[in-house]
Enzyme design. Structure first.
Site, PDB file in Angstrom:
ATOM      1  N   GLY A   1       0.787  -1.228   0.000  1.00 47.65           N
ATOM      2  CA  GLY A   1       0.000   0.000   0.000  1.00 47.65           C
ATOM      3  C   GLY A   1       0.816   1.273   0.000  1.00 47.65           C
ATOM      4  O   GLY A   1       0.305   2.338   0.358  1.00 47.65           O
TER       5      GLY A   1
ATOM      6  N   LYS B   1      -5.924  -8.574  -8.876  1.00 49.63           N
ATOM      7  CA  LYS B   1      -6.979  -9.292  -9.601  1.00 49.63           C
ATOM      8  C   LYS B   1      -7.383  -8.488 -10.827  1.00 49.63           C
ATOM      9  O   LYS B   1      -7.202  -7.269 -10.860  1.00 49.63           O
ATOM     10  CB  LYS B   1      -8.220  -9.455  -8.708  1.00 49.63           C
TER      11      LYS B   1
ATOM     12  N   HIS C   1       2.255   0.528 -13.209  1.00 48.71           N
ATOM     13  CA  HIS C   1       3.068  -0.684 -13.356  1.00 48.71           C
ATOM     14  C   HIS C   1       4.542  -0.305 -13.225  1.00 48.71           C
ATOM     15  O   HIS C   1       4.967   0.703 -13.786  1.00 48.71           O
ATOM     16  CB  HIS C   1       2.792  -1.329 -14.726  1.00 48.71           C
TER      17      HIS C   1
ATOM     18  N   ASP D   1      -2.155  -5.346 -17.248  1.00 56.55           N
ATOM     19  CA  ASP D   1      -1.147  -4.384 -17.730  1.00 56.55           C
ATOM     20  C   ASP D   1      -1.345  -3.990 -19.186  1.00 56.55           C
ATOM     21  O   ASP D   1      -0.372  -3.799 -19.930  1.00 56.55           O
ATOM     22  CB  ASP D   1       0.274  -4.953 -17.533  1.00 56.55           C
TER      23      ASP D   1
ATOM     24  N   GLU E   1       7.174   6.051  -8.596  1.00 58.73           N
ATOM     25  CA  GLU E   1       5.726   5.822  -8.550  1.00 58.73           C
ATOM     26  C   GLU E   1       5.054   6.810  -7.603  1.00 58.73           C
ATOM     27  O   GLU E   1       4.038   7.434  -7.939  1.00 58.73           O
ATOM     28  CB  GLU E   1       5.429   4.382  -8.101  1.00 58.73           C
TER      29      GLU E   1
HETATM   30  C1  GRF Z   1       3.790  -1.167  -7.356  1.00 59.02           C
HETATM   31  O1  GRF Z   1       5.095  -1.427  -7.785  1.00 59.02           O
HETATM   32  C2  GRF Z   1       2.874  -0.938  -8.530  1.00 59.02           C
HETATM   33  O2  GRF Z   1       3.521  -0.416  -9.641  1.00 59.02           O
HETATM   34  C3  GRF Z   1       2.383  -2.337  -8.841  1.00 59.02           C
HETATM   35  O3  GRF Z   1       2.268  -2.969  -7.596  1.00 59.02           O
HETATM   36  C4  GRF Z   1       3.168  -2.371  -6.668  1.00 59.02           C
HETATM   37  C5  GRF Z   1       2.372  -1.970  -5.476  1.00 59.02           C
HETATM   38  O4  GRF Z   1       3.189  -1.526  -4.427  1.00 59.02           O
HETATM   39  N1  GRF Z   1       1.164  -2.323  -9.617  1.00 59.02           N
HETATM   40  P1  GRF Z   1       2.556  -0.843  -3.162  1.00 59.02           P
HETATM   41  O5  GRF Z   1       1.588  -1.842  -2.549  1.00 59.02           O
HETATM   42  O6  GRF Z   1       1.894   0.408  -3.606  1.00 59.02           O
HETATM   43  O7  GRF Z   1       3.721  -0.581  -2.235  1.00 59.02           O
END
Ligand code: GRF
Length: 192
Positions: free
Chosen positions: A7, A88, A106, A147, A176
């Site tokens: 999270g 999912k 992603h 994706d 991110e």
């Molecule tokens: C992230 O790397 C995101 O890009 C991918 O899943 C991961 C989630 O990480 N879809 P977090 O739970 O937000 O730390």
């Protein structure tokens, strides 16, 4: 938001909303995993949490199962669905109803290193094994495949020669956390 794991992206977006960087409010977390870090963060921030998993509802029809999502989303008057480590596929009814209003992040430069099985450290291990010199993040609209869907934004970084999958994951997560709130802000402003 939909999340299944640690999270950290969920938290970055909740923080951006609490800090008023975003004008949107994160009003609902949906997860298939009631023990995930995201659920804990939701509890701490008084964000409603709805646990929807096939393990909990094995006997519901597809339609009845989809209705659990639709009801939660409608009850919270959701405008935008943000996936952050949701493990999912999104059920077809939700895809149809929220078409163009579901985004995902992603941790690689799609279409490379995406698809089923490409999550968590698997992604970063595959990048390192391939010998790629660059990796990055992709934010994209969501469709019925993992994706897939139109790409909204990408940013890249170097793959350090002496790094491993764990260090690469950390470096990518920083990107991110920076860009996911920024892209949501652009969506709010109609400025993509
Ligand atoms: C992230 O790397 C995101 O890009 C991918 O899943 C991961 C989630 O990480 N879809 P977090 O739970 O937000 O730390």
């Amino acid at each position: 938001m939909f999340a299944s794991g640690t999270g950290s992206n969920f938290k970055a977006i909740v923080d951006a909303s609490n800090d008023k960087y975003l004008s949107s409010r994160v009003s609902l977390l949906i997860s298939n995993n009631s023990d995930c870090g995201a659920a804990e963060i939701a509890r701490k921030n008084n964000i409603d949490f709805v646990h929807i998993s096939r393990k909990v509802y094995p006997n519901l029809s597809e339609t009845e199962y989809s209705q659990l999502f639709i009801k939660a989303l409608e009850d919270h008057d959701i405008d935008l669905i943000v996936l952050a480590g949701y493990m999912k596929l999104i059920v077809p009814e939700v895809l149809k109803k929220y078409k163009g209003r579901i985004i995902n992040i992603h941790p690689a430069l799609l279409p490379a290193f995406g698809g089923k099985g490409m999550y968590g450290l698997n992604v970063h291990k595959a990048v390192i094994e391939s010998g790629e010199k660059k990796t990055g993040i992709t934010i994209h609209y969501v469709d019925e495949n993992y994706d897939d869907g139109e790409i909204i934004f990408q940013e890249c970084i170097d793959v350090d020669e002496n790094g491993d999958a764990e260090s690469l994951q950390k470096k990518v997560l920083k990107l991110e956390h920076k860009y996911y709130p920024e892209i949501i802000k652009r969506i709010e402003e109609g400025n993509l």
